[in-house]
Motif scaffolding. Structure first.
Motif, PDB file in Angstrom:
ATOM      1  N   PRO A   1     -11.774  -4.731 -38.226  1.00 52.29           N
ATOM      2  CA  PRO A   1     -11.792  -5.108 -39.749  1.00 52.29           C
ATOM      3  C   PRO A   1     -10.514  -6.090 -39.967  1.00 52.29           C
ATOM      4  O   PRO A   1     -10.470  -6.562 -41.204  1.00 52.29           O
ATOM      5  CB  PRO A   1     -11.948  -3.810 -40.381  1.00 52.29           C
ATOM      6  N   ASP A   2      -9.361  -5.829 -39.438  1.00 55.56           N
ATOM      7  CA  ASP A   2      -8.197  -6.560 -39.882  1.00 55.56           C
ATOM      8  C   ASP A   2      -7.884  -7.798 -39.036  1.00 55.56           C
ATOM      9  O   ASP A   2      -6.456  -8.181 -39.107  1.00 55.56           O
ATOM     10  CB  ASP A   2      -7.000  -5.586 -39.773  1.00 55.56           C
ATOM     11  N   ALA A   3      -8.987  -8.189 -38.319  1.00 55.02           N
ATOM     12  CA  ALA A   3      -8.700  -9.242 -37.262  1.00 55.02           C
ATOM     13  C   ALA A   3      -8.137 -10.648 -38.105  1.00 55.02           C
ATOM     14  O   ALA A   3      -7.177 -11.134 -37.621  1.00 55.02           O
ATOM     15  CB  ALA A   3      -9.947  -9.624 -36.716  1.00 55.02           C
ATOM     16  N   VAL A   4      -8.630 -10.938 -39.258  1.00 56.91           N
ATOM     17  CA  VAL A   4      -8.122 -11.958 -39.927  1.00 56.91           C
ATOM     18  C   VAL A   4      -6.676 -11.820 -40.667  1.00 56.91           C
ATOM     19  O   VAL A   4      -5.968 -12.619 -40.381  1.00 56.91           O
ATOM     20  CB  VAL A   4      -8.997 -12.365 -41.002  1.00 56.91           C
ATOM     21  N   ARG A   5      -6.387 -10.659 -40.995  1.00 52.34           N
ATOM     22  CA  ARG A   5      -5.017 -10.346 -41.246  1.00 52.34           C
ATOM     23  C   ARG A   5      -3.917 -10.314 -40.222  1.00 52.34           C
ATOM     24  O   ARG A   5      -2.918 -10.812 -40.552  1.00 52.34           O
ATOM     25  CB  ARG A   5      -4.856  -9.017 -42.139  1.00 52.34           C
ATOM     26  N   PHE A   6      -4.277 -10.049 -39.194  1.00 56.86           N
ATOM     27  CA  PHE A   6      -3.594  -9.992 -38.099  1.00 56.86           C
ATOM     28  C   PHE A   6      -3.191 -11.152 -37.501  1.00 56.86           C
ATOM     29  O   PHE A   6      -2.141 -11.441 -37.361  1.00 56.86           O
ATOM     30  CB  PHE A   6      -4.051  -9.080 -36.878  1.00 56.86           C
ATOM     31  N   LEU A   7      -4.262 -11.852 -37.453  1.00 56.60           N
ATOM     32  CA  LEU A   7      -3.966 -13.291 -36.786  1.00 56.60           C
ATOM     33  C   LEU A   7      -3.199 -14.222 -38.001  1.00 56.60           C
ATOM     34  O   LEU A   7      -2.419 -15.149 -37.561  1.00 56.60           O
ATOM     35  CB  LEU A   7      -5.559 -14.041 -36.637  1.00 56.60           C
ATOM     36  N   ASP A   8      -3.435 -13.954 -39.157  1.00 60.38           N
ATOM     37  CA  ASP A   8      -2.692 -14.684 -40.136  1.00 60.38           C
ATOM     38  C   ASP A   8      -1.196 -14.388 -39.973  1.00 60.38           C
ATOM     39  O   ASP A   8      -0.345 -15.308 -40.154  1.00 60.38           O
ATOM     40  CB  ASP A   8      -3.243 -14.253 -41.678  1.00 60.38           C
ATOM     41  N   ARG A   9      -0.962 -13.197 -39.455  1.00 55.17           N
ATOM     42  CA  ARG A   9       0.512 -13.086 -38.936  1.00 55.17           C
ATOM     43  C   ARG A   9       0.959 -13.588 -37.972  1.00 55.17           C
ATOM     44  O   ARG A   9       2.224 -14.127 -37.862  1.00 55.17           O
ATOM     45  CB  ARG A   9       0.556 -11.442 -39.040  1.00 55.17           C
ATOM     46  N   VAL A  10       0.426 -13.866 -36.952  1.00 51.52           N
ATOM     47  CA  VAL A  10       0.815 -14.115 -35.609  1.00 51.52           C
ATOM     48  C   VAL A  10       0.631 -15.927 -35.351  1.00 51.52           C
ATOM     49  O   VAL A  10       1.190 -16.385 -34.719  1.00 51.52           O
ATOM     50  CB  VAL A  10       0.283 -13.494 -34.472  1.00 51.52           C
ATOM     51  N   VAL A  11      -0.357 -16.438 -36.226  1.00 53.54           N
ATOM     52  CA  VAL A  11      -0.345 -17.956 -35.778  1.00 53.54           C
ATOM     53  C   VAL A  11      -0.125 -18.631 -37.161  1.00 53.54           C
ATOM     54  O   VAL A  11      -0.005 -17.825 -38.358  1.00 53.54           O
ATOM     55  CB  VAL A  11      -1.889 -18.373 -35.365  1.00 53.54           C
ATOM     56  N   THR A  12       0.213 -19.885 -37.132  1.00 54.80           N
ATOM     57  CA  THR A  12       0.418 -20.814 -38.253  1.00 54.80           C
ATOM     58  C   THR A  12      -0.674 -21.208 -38.934  1.00 54.80           C
ATOM     59  O   THR A  12      -0.527 -21.495 -40.102  1.00 54.80           O
ATOM     60  CB  THR A  12       1.454 -21.759 -37.855  1.00 54.80           C
ATOM     61  N   ARG A  13      -2.019 -21.153 -38.690  1.00 46.35           N
ATOM     62  CA  ARG A  13      -3.186 -21.490 -39.436  1.00 46.35           C
ATOM     63  C   ARG A  13      -3.191 -20.621 -40.206  1.00 46.35           C
ATOM     64  O   ARG A  13      -3.123 -19.433 -40.226  1.00 46.35           O
ATOM     65  CB  ARG A  13      -4.232 -22.079 -38.569  1.00 46.35           C
ATOM     66  N   ASP A  14      -4.045 -21.046 -41.512  1.00 46.15           N
ATOM     67  CA  ASP A  14      -4.845 -20.140 -42.296  1.00 46.15           C
ATOM     68  C   ASP A  14      -6.201 -19.557 -41.804  1.00 46.15           C
ATOM     69  O   ASP A  14      -6.838 -20.264 -42.113  1.00 46.15           O
ATOM     70  CB  ASP A  14      -4.799 -20.842 -43.803  1.00 46.15           C
TER      71      ASP A  14
ATOM     72  N   TRP B   1       3.266 -10.096 -26.521  1.00 47.72           N
ATOM     73  CA  TRP B   1       3.742 -10.295 -27.785  1.00 47.72           C
ATOM     74  C   TRP B   1       2.410 -10.071 -28.874  1.00 47.72           C
ATOM     75  O   TRP B   1       2.959  -9.676 -30.121  1.00 47.72           O
ATOM     76  CB  TRP B   1       3.967 -11.759 -27.880  1.00 47.72           C
ATOM     77  N   LEU B   2       1.286 -10.259 -28.800  1.00 40.89           N
ATOM     78  CA  LEU B   2       0.199 -10.079 -29.424  1.00 40.89           C
ATOM     79  C   LEU B   2       0.337  -8.413 -29.841  1.00 40.89           C
ATOM     80  O   LEU B   2       0.049  -7.896 -30.931  1.00 40.89           O
ATOM     81  CB  LEU B   2      -1.213 -10.339 -28.927  1.00 40.89           C
ATOM     82  N   LEU B   3       0.239  -7.459 -28.840  1.00 41.47           N
ATOM     83  CA  LEU B   3       0.072  -6.053 -28.839  1.00 41.47           C
ATOM     84  C   LEU B   3       1.610  -5.560 -29.577  1.00 41.47           C
ATOM     85  O   LEU B   3       1.616  -4.703 -30.440  1.00 41.47           O
ATOM     86  CB  LEU B   3       0.436  -5.493 -27.666  1.00 41.47           C
ATOM     87  N   ASP B   4       2.699  -6.229 -29.456  1.00 42.44           N
ATOM     88  CA  ASP B   4       4.023  -6.035 -30.241  1.00 42.44           C
ATOM     89  C   ASP B   4       3.861  -5.930 -31.659  1.00 42.44           C
ATOM     90  O   ASP B   4       4.265  -5.560 -32.535  1.00 42.44           O
ATOM     91  CB  ASP B   4       4.884  -6.849 -29.777  1.00 42.44           C
ATOM     92  N   ASN B   5       2.573  -7.038 -32.240  1.00 40.85           N
ATOM     93  CA  ASN B   5       2.767  -7.231 -33.743  1.00 40.85           C
ATOM     94  C   ASN B   5       1.414  -6.530 -34.180  1.00 40.85           C
ATOM     95  O   ASN B   5       1.024  -6.698 -35.386  1.00 40.85           O
ATOM     96  CB  ASN B   5       2.500  -8.679 -33.842  1.00 40.85           C
ATOM     97  N   VAL B   6       0.504  -5.825 -33.219  1.00 38.55           N
ATOM     98  CA  VAL B   6      -0.685  -5.260 -33.737  1.00 38.55           C
ATOM     99  C   VAL B   6      -0.477  -3.990 -34.515  1.00 38.55           C
ATOM    100  O   VAL B   6      -1.403  -3.515 -35.208  1.00 38.55           O
ATOM    101  CB  VAL B   6      -1.522  -5.043 -32.463  1.00 38.55           C
ATOM    102  N   LEU B   7       0.698  -3.406 -34.669  1.00 37.43           N
ATOM    103  CA  LEU B   7       1.074  -2.123 -35.364  1.00 37.43           C
ATOM    104  C   LEU B   7       0.844  -2.379 -36.694  1.00 37.43           C
ATOM    105  O   LEU B   7       1.057  -3.151 -37.490  1.00 37.43           O
ATOM    106  CB  LEU B   7       2.425  -1.550 -35.254  1.00 37.43           C
ATOM    107  N   GLY B   8      -0.223  -1.263 -37.290  1.00 39.37           N
ATOM    108  CA  GLY B   8      -0.500  -1.344 -38.579  1.00 39.37           C
ATOM    109  C   GLY B   8      -1.850  -2.231 -38.926  1.00 39.37           C
ATOM    110  O   GLY B   8      -2.319  -2.257 -40.456  1.00 39.37           O
ATOM    111  N   PHE B   9      -2.145  -2.772 -38.006  1.00 38.47           N
ATOM    112  CA  PHE B   9      -3.644  -3.318 -38.170  1.00 38.47           C
ATOM    113  C   PHE B   9      -4.926  -2.648 -37.513  1.00 38.47           C
ATOM    114  O   PHE B   9      -4.612  -2.151 -36.345  1.00 38.47           O
ATOM    115  CB  PHE B   9      -3.703  -4.885 -37.684  1.00 38.47           C
ATOM    116  N   LYS B  10      -5.774  -2.605 -37.986  1.00 39.27           N
ATOM    117  CA  LYS B  10      -7.258  -1.981 -37.420  1.00 39.27           C
ATOM    118  C   LYS B  10      -7.741  -3.155 -36.636  1.00 39.27           C
ATOM    119  O   LYS B  10      -8.784  -3.916 -36.935  1.00 39.27           O
ATOM    120  CB  LYS B  10      -8.073  -1.723 -38.622  1.00 39.27           C
ATOM    121  N   VAL B  11      -7.035  -3.481 -35.335  1.00 36.39           N
ATOM    122  CA  VAL B  11      -7.806  -4.235 -34.414  1.00 36.39           C
ATOM    123  C   VAL B  11      -7.369  -4.218 -33.072  1.00 36.39           C
ATOM    124  O   VAL B  11      -6.713  -3.190 -32.799  1.00 36.39           O
ATOM    125  CB  VAL B  11      -7.068  -5.815 -34.524  1.00 36.39           C
ATOM    126  N   THR B  12      -8.384  -4.622 -32.141  1.00 39.72           N
ATOM    127  CA  THR B  12      -8.183  -4.560 -30.822  1.00 39.72           C
ATOM    128  C   THR B  12      -7.961  -5.796 -30.194  1.00 39.72           C
ATOM    129  O   THR B  12      -8.467  -6.689 -30.506  1.00 39.72           O
ATOM    130  CB  THR B  12      -9.266  -3.662 -30.109  1.00 39.72           C
TER     131      THR B  12
END
Length: 214
Positions: A63-76, A122-133
């Motif tokens: 459910p947090d896939a969009v929020r998570f990816l918005d954090r780790v990539v530069t595109r909206d 690196w992706l897993l290092d940033n996943v804390l706090g997001f409901k994603v796998t």
């Protein structure tokens, strides 16, 4: 130990100069003939088929896939539509580019990210706090790049016309030789091109279907 890709049984006999190169722990054909002339002109005047299976591929779901990816990539990522593909770099906390690749939206809460270098840690290092796998599906998904002005016609013959309406940086699903594949209108040659993503176990029938169609 270096590994071979799921297409090696097909590319191996075609690699006349035995020009193999290392890529992400795999060996892939660097060229098929002793000189590059015909391969170059095939891309510019007809079509050519590349094995790009060694690309790293990560599925991000939740459910947090969009929020998570918005954090780790530069595109909206919130603007990414279903079946759209984004080209994007991603940066560290200091703004330094770490890598780049494509991000495909599979559903409302599922994406697949590709990269040339390993980025799972690196992706897993940033996943804390997001409901994603985040799942590394690099070995289970094989990939081909079909590039050149005849690429659309070849794919249409192989898929009964499935790519006619696929716009630039969009994707669709289709059958090739009875195998379900994901087709993205992406590539790196600067010409008309597509990339075909298929389960590794079904790689060879997919290759055969494209060769027959081309």
């Amino acid at each position: 130990m270096l590994r071979t890709t799921p297409f090696h049984a097909r590319t191996g006999p075609l690699c006349q100069p035995q020009n193999w190169r290392r890529w992400a722990g795999y060996v892939t054909a660097g060229s098929y003939e002793l000189t590059h002339d015909r391969e170059y002109h095939a891309i510019r005047s007809s079509a050519a088929l590349f094995d790009i299976s060694p690309l790293f591929k990560y599925e991000i779901r939740g459910p947090d896939a969009v929020r998570f990816l918005d954090r780790v990539v530069t595109r909206d990522v919130s603007k990414c539509q279903l079946d759209q593909v984004l080209y994007t770099p991603w940066c560290d906390e200091f703004g330094k580019v770490m890598d780049d690749g494509t991000l495909s939206r599979l559903s409302d809460d599922a994406f697949i990210l590709t990269s040339a270098e390993p980025n799972l840690r690196w992706l897993l290092d940033n996943v804390l706090g997001f409901k994603v796998t985040v799942e590394d599906v690099s070995d289970s998904v094989a990939a081909l790049s079909l590039q050149g002005p005849n690429a659309r016609a070849i794919l249409n013959r192989a898929t009964d016309g499935a790519v006619d309406d696929v716009r630039f940086f969009r994707q669709t699903r289709a059958l090739i030789s009875g195998t379900d594949v994901r087709i993205t209108r992406t590539g790196y040659t600067g010409d008309l091109g597509y990339e075909i993503w298929v389960g590794a176990a079904h790689a060879e029938p997919t290759w055969d279907g494209l060769i027959v169609a081309g």
